[in-house]
Motif scaffolding. Structure first.
Motif, PDB file in Angstrom:
ATOM      1  N   SER A  35       0.934  -1.386  -0.005  1.00 14.27           N
ATOM      2  CA  SER A  35      -0.162   0.086  -0.046  1.00 14.27           C
ATOM      3  C   SER A  35       0.781   1.262  -0.111  1.00 14.27           C
ATOM      4  N   ASP A  36       2.186   1.156  -0.017  1.00 16.57           N
ATOM      5  CA  ASP A  36       2.999   2.395  -0.390  1.00 16.57           C
ATOM      6  C   ASP A  36       3.068   3.234   1.077  1.00 16.57           C
ATOM      7  N   ARG A  37       2.945   2.579   2.145  1.00 19.38           N
ATOM      8  CA  ARG A  37       2.846   3.496   3.486  1.00 19.38           C
ATOM      9  C   ARG A  37       4.036   3.079   4.323  1.00 19.38           C
ATOM     10  N   CYS A  38       4.338   4.006   5.107  1.00 20.22           N
ATOM     11  CA  CYS A  38       5.172   3.860   6.293  1.00 20.22           C
ATOM     12  C   CYS A  38       4.875   4.605   7.259  1.00 20.22           C
ATOM     13  N   TRP A  39       5.200   3.895   8.762  1.00 16.27           N
ATOM     14  CA  TRP A  39       4.651   4.647   9.880  1.00 16.27           C
ATOM     15  C   TRP A  39       5.937   4.965  10.629  1.00 16.27           C
ATOM     16  N   LEU A  40       5.966   6.149  11.194  1.00 17.12           N
ATOM     17  CA  LEU A  40       7.200   6.918  11.896  1.00 17.12           C
ATOM     18  C   LEU A  40       6.575   7.398  13.176  1.00 17.12           C
ATOM     19  N   ARG A  41       7.582   7.378  14.117  1.00 15.88           N
ATOM     20  CA  ARG A  41       7.494   8.233  15.218  1.00 15.88           C
ATOM     21  C   ARG A  41       8.897   9.020  15.541  1.00 15.88           C
ATOM     22  N   ARG A  42       8.765  10.031  16.314  1.00 14.63           N
ATOM     23  CA  ARG A  42       9.963  10.814  16.534  1.00 14.63           C
ATOM     24  C   ARG A  42      10.888  10.189  17.487  1.00 14.63           C
ATOM     25  N   TRP A  43      12.177  10.227  17.340  1.00 15.59           N
ATOM     26  CA  TRP A  43      13.080   9.479  18.151  1.00 15.59           C
ATOM     27  C   TRP A  43      14.246  10.597  18.587  1.00 15.59           C
ATOM     28  N   PRO A  44      14.425  10.708  19.887  1.00 13.63           N
ATOM     29  CA  PRO A  44      14.057   9.725  20.990  1.00 13.63           C
ATOM     30  C   PRO A  44      12.608   9.875  21.523  1.00 13.63           C
ATOM     31  N   LEU A  45      12.184   9.018  22.014  1.00  9.66           N
ATOM     32  CA  LEU A  45      10.589   9.127  22.638  1.00  9.66           C
ATOM     33  C   LEU A  45      10.312  10.236  23.425  1.00  9.66           C
ATOM     34  N   ALA A  46       9.502  11.102  23.256  1.00  6.89           N
ATOM     35  CA  ALA A  46       8.985  12.027  24.284  1.00  6.89           C
ATOM     36  C   ALA A  46       8.582  11.246  25.761  1.00  6.89           C
ATOM     37  N   ARG A  47       8.723  12.045  26.761  1.00  9.72           N
ATOM     38  CA  ARG A  47       8.349  11.383  27.940  1.00  9.72           C
ATOM     39  C   ARG A  47       7.059  10.752  27.765  1.00  9.72           C
ATOM     40  N   GLY A  49       5.433   9.385  25.393  1.00  9.90           N
ATOM     41  CA  GLY A  49       5.397   8.966  24.144  1.00  9.90           C
ATOM     42  C   GLY A  49       5.369   9.736  22.753  1.00  9.90           C
ATOM     43  N   SER A  50       5.760   9.304  21.814  1.00  7.16           N
ATOM     44  CA  SER A  50       5.430   9.984  20.662  1.00  7.16           C
ATOM     45  C   SER A  50       4.598   9.553  19.618  1.00  7.16           C
ATOM     46  N   PRO A  51       3.871  10.507  19.159  1.00  6.81           N
ATOM     47  CA  PRO A  51       2.433  10.143  18.049  1.00  6.81           C
ATOM     48  C   PRO A  51       3.288   9.343  16.783  1.00  6.81           C
ATOM     49  N   VAL A  52       2.652   8.387  16.416  1.00 10.41           N
ATOM     50  CA  VAL A  52       3.029   7.634  15.192  1.00 10.41           C
ATOM     51  C   VAL A  52       2.078   8.497  14.003  1.00 10.41           C
ATOM     52  N   PHE A  53       2.937   8.767  13.028  1.00  6.15           N
ATOM     53  CA  PHE A  53       2.125   9.460  11.710  1.00  6.15           C
ATOM     54  C   PHE A  53       2.643   8.522  10.414  1.00  6.15           C
ATOM     55  N   GLU A  54       1.989   8.720   9.460  1.00  8.36           N
ATOM     56  CA  GLU A  54       2.154   7.846   8.059  1.00  8.36           C
ATOM     57  C   GLU A  54       2.442   8.782   6.965  1.00  8.36           C
ATOM     58  N   VAL A  55       3.491   8.296   6.384  1.00  2.86           N
ATOM     59  CA  VAL A  55       3.895   8.922   5.006  1.00  2.86           C
ATOM     60  C   VAL A  55       4.013   7.917   4.028  1.00  2.86           C
ATOM     61  N   ALA A  56       4.136   8.287   2.670  1.00  3.42           N
ATOM     62  CA  ALA A  56       4.196   7.409   1.782  1.00  3.42           C
ATOM     63  C   ALA A  56       5.624   6.731   1.586  1.00  3.42           C
ATOM     64  N   LEU A  57       5.608   5.503   1.323  1.00  2.00           N
ATOM     65  CA  LEU A  57       6.855   4.800   1.511  1.00  2.00           C
ATOM     66  C   LEU A  57       7.652   5.393   0.176  1.00  2.00           C
ATOM     67  N   SER A  58       7.105   5.489  -1.075  1.00  2.00           N
ATOM     68  CA  SER A  58       7.964   6.075  -1.988  1.00  2.00           C
ATOM     69  C   SER A  58       8.459   7.597  -1.689  1.00  2.00           C
ATOM     70  N   ALA A  59       7.712   8.304  -1.002  1.00  7.58           N
ATOM     71  CA  ALA A  59       8.484   9.502  -0.660  1.00  7.58           C
ATOM     72  C   ALA A  59       9.432   9.484   0.219  1.00  7.58           C
ATOM     73  N   VAL A  60       9.556   8.512   1.132  1.00  4.12           N
ATOM     74  CA  VAL A  60      10.696   8.364   2.191  1.00  4.12           C
ATOM     75  C   VAL A  60      11.904   7.783   1.552  1.00  4.12           C
ATOM     76  N   GLY A  61      11.712   6.861   0.881  1.00 11.44           N
ATOM     77  CA  GLY A  61      12.982   5.972   0.270  1.00 11.44           C
ATOM     78  C   GLY A  61      13.866   6.882  -0.370  1.00 11.44           C
ATOM     79  N   PRO A  62      13.653   7.734  -1.342  1.00 10.30           N
ATOM     80  CA  PRO A  62      14.720   8.430  -1.848  1.00 10.30           C
ATOM     81  C   PRO A  62      15.416   9.606  -1.133  1.00 10.30           C
ATOM     82  N   VAL A  63      14.784  10.255   0.027  1.00  6.35           N
ATOM     83  CA  VAL A  63      15.060  11.288   0.631  1.00  6.35           C
ATOM     84  C   VAL A  63      15.721  11.000   2.013  1.00  6.35           C
TER      85      VAL A  63
END
Length: 72
Positions: A35-47, A49-63
């Protein structure tokens, strides 16, 4: 780019959007190539927790730059 769950990557602010922070380091939580999706969260984790967000895998790969000096 070959991404795996648990990898830490750098994203440009334009991709991170509202989730951008000074360090711009994010942990890959999940990948779905079909489905060309990737889920990420900010690292290191906030006290509280850090919210998870979704971006296109095709957009993440090259950059995304893999963060190698120290593991997550």
């Amino acid at each position: 780019m070959d991404l795996h769950q648990g990898d830490c990557i750098h994203l440009p602010e334009t991709l991170a959007g509202d989730h951008a922070c000074n360090s711009q380091l994010y942990q890959v939580i999940g990948l779905d190539a079909h489905s060309d999706r990737c889920w990420l969260r900010r690292w290191p984790l906030a006290r509280r927790g850090s919210p998870v967000f979704e971006v296109a895998l095709s957009a993440v790969g090259p950059v995304a730059l893999r963060h190698l000096p120290r593991p997550c």
